[in-house]
Design a protein around this motif. Sequence first.
Motif, PDB file in Angstrom:
ATOM      1  N   ALA A 188       0.805  -1.220   0.000  1.00 25.86           N
ATOM      2  CA  ALA A 188       0.000   0.000   0.000  1.00 25.86           C
ATOM      3  C   ALA A 188       0.841   1.275   0.000  1.00 25.86           C
ATOM      4  CB  ALA A 188      -0.968   0.012   1.177  1.00 25.86           C
ATOM      5  N   VAL A 189       2.064   1.209  -0.495  1.00 31.79           N
ATOM      6  CA  VAL A 189       2.889   2.413  -0.594  1.00 31.79           C
ATOM      7  C   VAL A 189       3.396   2.588  -2.017  1.00 31.79           C
ATOM      8  CG1 VAL A 189       4.961   3.590   0.202  1.00 31.79           C
ATOM      9  CG2 VAL A 189       3.569   2.300   1.827  1.00 31.79           C
ATOM     10  N   ASP A 190       4.004   1.564  -2.561  1.00 30.65           N
ATOM     11  CA  ASP A 190       4.608   1.668  -3.882  1.00 30.65           C
ATOM     12  C   ASP A 190       3.591   1.499  -5.007  1.00 30.65           C
ATOM     13  OD1 ASP A 190       7.133   2.212  -3.067  1.00 30.65           O
ATOM     14  OD2 ASP A 190       7.851   0.158  -3.156  1.00 30.65           O
ATOM     15  N   CYS A 191       3.995   1.953  -6.176  1.00 29.28           N
ATOM     16  CA  CYS A 191       3.203   1.718  -7.383  1.00 29.28           C
ATOM     17  C   CYS A 191       3.213   0.224  -7.707  1.00 29.28           C
ATOM     18  CB  CYS A 191       3.775   2.496  -8.563  1.00 29.28           C
ATOM     19  SG  CYS A 191       3.690   4.280  -8.361  1.00 29.28           S
ATOM     20  N   SER A 192       2.217  -0.189  -8.448  1.00 30.99           N
ATOM     21  CA  SER A 192       2.107  -1.599  -8.822  1.00 30.99           C
ATOM     22  C   SER A 192       3.251  -2.024  -9.725  1.00 30.99           C
ATOM     23  CB  SER A 192       0.791  -1.840  -9.559  1.00 30.99           C
ATOM     24  OG  SER A 192      -0.313  -1.480  -8.773  1.00 30.99           O
ATOM     25  N   ILE A 193       3.704  -3.254  -9.536  1.00 32.29           N
ATOM     26  CA  ILE A 193       4.569  -3.905 -10.526  1.00 32.29           C
ATOM     27  C   ILE A 193       3.675  -4.561 -11.567  1.00 32.29           C
ATOM     28  CG2 ILE A 193       6.294  -5.705 -10.899  1.00 32.29           C
ATOM     29  CD1 ILE A 193       7.321  -5.135  -8.079  1.00 32.29           C
ATOM     30  N   VAL A 194       2.647  -5.244 -11.114  1.00 26.77           N
ATOM     31  CA  VAL A 194       1.554  -5.738 -11.962  1.00 26.77           C
ATOM     32  C   VAL A 194       0.300  -5.766 -11.094  1.00 26.77           C
ATOM     33  CG1 VAL A 194       0.559  -7.727 -13.173  1.00 26.77           C
ATOM     34  CG2 VAL A 194       2.936  -7.119 -13.575  1.00 26.77           C
ATOM     35  N   ALA A 195      -0.834  -5.399 -11.691  1.00 27.42           N
ATOM     36  CA  ALA A 195      -2.124  -5.494 -11.012  1.00 27.42           C
ATOM     37  C   ALA A 195      -3.097  -6.227 -11.922  1.00 27.42           C
ATOM     38  CB  ALA A 195      -2.665  -4.110 -10.675  1.00 27.42           C
ATOM     39  N   ALA A 196      -3.997  -6.996 -11.327  1.00 29.04           N
ATOM     40  CA  ALA A 196      -5.001  -7.729 -12.101  1.00 29.04           C
ATOM     41  C   ALA A 196      -6.353  -7.592 -11.429  1.00 29.04           C
ATOM     42  CB  ALA A 196      -4.626  -9.205 -12.228  1.00 29.04           C
ATOM     43  N   ALA A 197      -7.366  -7.324 -12.250  1.00 31.20           N
ATOM     44  CA  ALA A 197      -8.743  -7.279 -11.768  1.00 31.20           C
ATOM     45  C   ALA A 197      -9.558  -8.287 -12.564  1.00 31.20           C
ATOM     46  CB  ALA A 197      -9.327  -5.880 -11.934  1.00 31.20           C
ATOM     47  N   ALA A 198     -10.570  -8.846 -11.930  1.00 27.58           N
ATOM     48  CA  ALA A 198     -11.430  -9.821 -12.604  1.00 27.58           C
ATOM     49  C   ALA A 198     -12.870  -9.633 -12.160  1.00 27.58           C
ATOM     50  CB  ALA A 198     -10.968 -11.251 -12.304  1.00 27.58           C
ATOM     51  N   ARG A 199     -13.771  -9.929 -13.082  1.00 26.49           N
ATOM     52  CA  ARG A 199     -15.201  -9.970 -12.776  1.00 26.49           C
ATOM     53  C   ARG A 199     -15.768 -11.233 -13.389  1.00 26.49           C
ATOM     54  NH1 ARG A 199     -19.220  -6.005 -15.725  1.00 26.49           N
ATOM     55  NH2 ARG A 199     -20.230  -7.822 -16.635  1.00 26.49           N
ATOM     56  N   VAL A 200     -16.498 -12.003 -12.610  1.00 27.30           N
ATOM     57  CA  VAL A 200     -17.109 -13.245 -13.090  1.00 27.30           C
ATOM     58  C   VAL A 200     -18.587 -13.220 -12.723  1.00 27.30           C
ATOM     59  CG1 VAL A 200     -17.179 -15.759 -12.870  1.00 27.30           C
ATOM     60  CG2 VAL A 200     -14.967 -14.565 -12.882  1.00 27.30           C
ATOM     61  N   SER A 201     -19.439 -13.456 -13.720  1.00 27.47           N
ATOM     62  CA  SER A 201     -20.880 -13.599 -13.493  1.00 27.47           C
ATOM     63  C   SER A 201     -21.270 -15.029 -13.826  1.00 27.47           C
ATOM     64  CB  SER A 201     -21.664 -12.620 -14.378  1.00 27.47           C
ATOM     65  OG  SER A 201     -21.313 -11.290 -14.095  1.00 27.47           O
ATOM     66  N   LEU A 202     -21.951 -15.681 -12.893  1.00 27.28           N
ATOM     67  CA  LEU A 202     -22.272 -17.099 -13.028  1.00 27.28           C
ATOM     68  C   LEU A 202     -23.747 -17.310 -13.351  1.00 27.28           C
ATOM     69  CD1 LEU A 202     -20.291 -18.580  -9.994  1.00 27.28           C
ATOM     70  CD2 LEU A 202     -19.572 -18.496 -12.392  1.00 27.28           C
ATOM     71  N   ALA A 203     -24.005 -18.425 -14.031  1.00 29.58           N
ATOM     72  CA  ALA A 203     -25.382 -18.848 -14.312  1.00 29.58           C
ATOM     73  C   ALA A 203     -26.022 -19.365 -13.033  1.00 29.58           C
ATOM     74  CB  ALA A 203     -25.380 -19.917 -15.392  1.00 29.58           C
ATOM     75  N   GLY A 204     -27.287 -19.751 -13.146  1.00 33.56           N
ATOM     76  CA  GLY A 204     -28.017 -20.229 -11.988  1.00 33.56           C
ATOM     77  C   GLY A 204     -27.442 -21.471 -11.356  1.00 33.56           C
ATOM     78  N   ASP A 205     -26.636 -22.244 -12.118  1.00 35.60           N
ATOM     79  CA  ASP A 205     -26.038 -23.447 -11.529  1.00 35.60           C
ATOM     80  C   ASP A 205     -24.869 -23.127 -10.608  1.00 35.60           C
ATOM     81  OD1 ASP A 205     -24.008 -22.723 -13.276  1.00 35.60           O
ATOM     82  OD2 ASP A 205     -24.171 -24.514 -14.545  1.00 35.60           O
ATOM     83  N   GLY A 206     -24.441 -21.845 -10.582  1.00 36.25           N
ATOM     84  CA  GLY A 206     -23.342 -21.451  -9.713  1.00 36.25           C
ATOM     85  C   GLY A 206     -21.981 -21.911 -10.176  1.00 36.25           C
ATOM     86  N   GLN A 207     -21.888 -22.414 -11.420  1.00 33.36           N
ATOM     87  CA  GLN A 207     -20.606 -22.934 -11.921  1.00 33.36           C
ATOM     88  C   GLN A 207     -20.248 -22.404 -13.306  1.00 33.36           C
ATOM     89  OE1 GLN A 207     -21.325 -27.187 -11.784  1.00 33.36           O
ATOM     90  NE2 GLN A 207     -20.402 -27.345  -9.747  1.00 33.36           N
ATOM     91  N   THR A 208     -21.242 -22.192 -14.143  1.00 33.72           N
ATOM     92  CA  THR A 208     -20.985 -21.787 -15.525  1.00 33.72           C
ATOM     93  C   THR A 208     -20.832 -20.278 -15.628  1.00 33.72           C
ATOM     94  OG1 THR A 208     -22.280 -23.659 -16.328  1.00 33.72           O
ATOM     95  CG2 THR A 208     -21.824 -21.894 -17.900  1.00 33.72           C
ATOM     96  N   CYS A 209     -19.761 -19.857 -16.294  1.00 34.96           N
ATOM     97  CA  CYS A 209     -19.475 -18.433 -16.463  1.00 34.96           C
ATOM     98  C   CYS A 209     -20.351 -17.860 -17.577  1.00 34.96           C
ATOM     99  CB  CYS A 209     -17.993 -18.227 -16.790  1.00 34.96           C
ATOM    100  SG  CYS A 209     -17.548 -16.519 -17.113  1.00 34.96           S
ATOM    101  N   VAL A 210     -21.183 -16.914 -17.225  1.00 34.43           N
ATOM    102  CA  VAL A 210     -22.004 -16.223 -18.216  1.00 34.43           C
ATOM    103  C   VAL A 210     -21.229 -15.083 -18.861  1.00 34.43           C
ATOM    104  CG1 VAL A 210     -24.097 -14.840 -18.524  1.00 34.43           C
ATOM    105  CG2 VAL A 210     -24.124 -16.804 -16.989  1.00 34.43           C
ATOM    106  N   GLU A 211     -20.431 -14.415 -18.061  1.00 35.78           N
ATOM    107  CA  GLU A 211     -19.677 -13.254 -18.541  1.00 35.78           C
ATOM    108  C   GLU A 211     -18.421 -13.105 -17.706  1.00 35.78           C
ATOM    109  OE1 GLU A 211     -21.413  -9.184 -20.199  1.00 35.78           O
ATOM    110  OE2 GLU A 211     -21.392  -9.212 -18.012  1.00 35.78           O
ATOM    111  N   ALA A 212     -17.307 -12.779 -18.356  1.00 35.96           N
ATOM    112  CA  ALA A 212     -16.046 -12.595 -17.642  1.00 35.96           C
ATOM    113  C   ALA A 212     -15.370 -11.313 -18.103  1.00 35.96           C
ATOM    114  CB  ALA A 212     -15.108 -13.775 -17.876  1.00 35.96           C
TER     115      ALA A 212
END
Length: 292
Positions: A188-212
């Motif tokens: 929480a002080v230095d600039c990032s060397i690498v940063a990654a963000a992710a978003r996952v939306s799942l179907a009603g089965d709770g396992q299948t990715c609808v959107e990433a």
Amino acid sequence: MIRFEYHQPRTLDEAVALLIQYGDAAALLAGGTALLVDMKHGERRPGHVISLWRVPGLEGAQANGGLRIGALTIISDLAEAVADRPSWNGLLEAAWMLGGRQVQNMATVGGNICKASPGADMVPPLLCLDAQLRLVGPDGERTTPLDGFLTGPDQTAIRPAEVLTEIDVPPAPPRTGTAFLKVMRRHAVDCSIVAAAARVSLAGDGQTCVEARIALGAAAPNPFRARQAEDLLTGQKIEPSRVREAARQAREGSGTISDVRASADYRRMLVETLVERAVLKAAERAARGGDR
């Protein structure tokens, strides 16, 4: 010592008029955590500094299905506004890892975007959330996606005399989880060397990715979406082998850079590791229900 004239417009129209009048000699002041440092180091020498703090309507974050973020919203205020929404956990994590507490209490969301640093921490999670930017300039108001707005280090698609006023995040689909991870030398002080963000939306089965959505920061000249990696997840069950394949694809397509913080080879390794962890974390949060 840099000499400049200080302006405090009270309306957006006044701010735009000052930008038109002074052109390249003008610089907008938000939190000042980037501009003042650049001026101290002699990297910027504006003859006119235009503060936005007396312009009404540019502060605050409001959740109403989606999320409206004023460009002058302080990073710590944004963190408070999104703290109770699971689908925005990635945004919260990015806020709490942007600099130290002093920086978080001064830096603004709009300033972090418009500085266009390769390591702008708020950009990857906002890319994953399909954020839209509202800008006001001599030709009136326009809306443009954040995706594609950053065109190079310290370069954006902002037009002459335009002011970023608002960042809009649309409502997240049901069963959506997000995550943000980064590697730095000191927490929480230095600039990032690498940063990654992710978003996952799942179907009603709770396992299948609808959107990433997968976005990376500090790895290339600008934060960017790893679209081929996203495509490998969409319509598929979120299983470790599938996520590892997507992470490898993100690594191959990352176009990493070498600089004083790290080599391109080291960054590629970090891209693969962080993408895998961020996707799995986002999927786990989505499986727990996200924002129903």
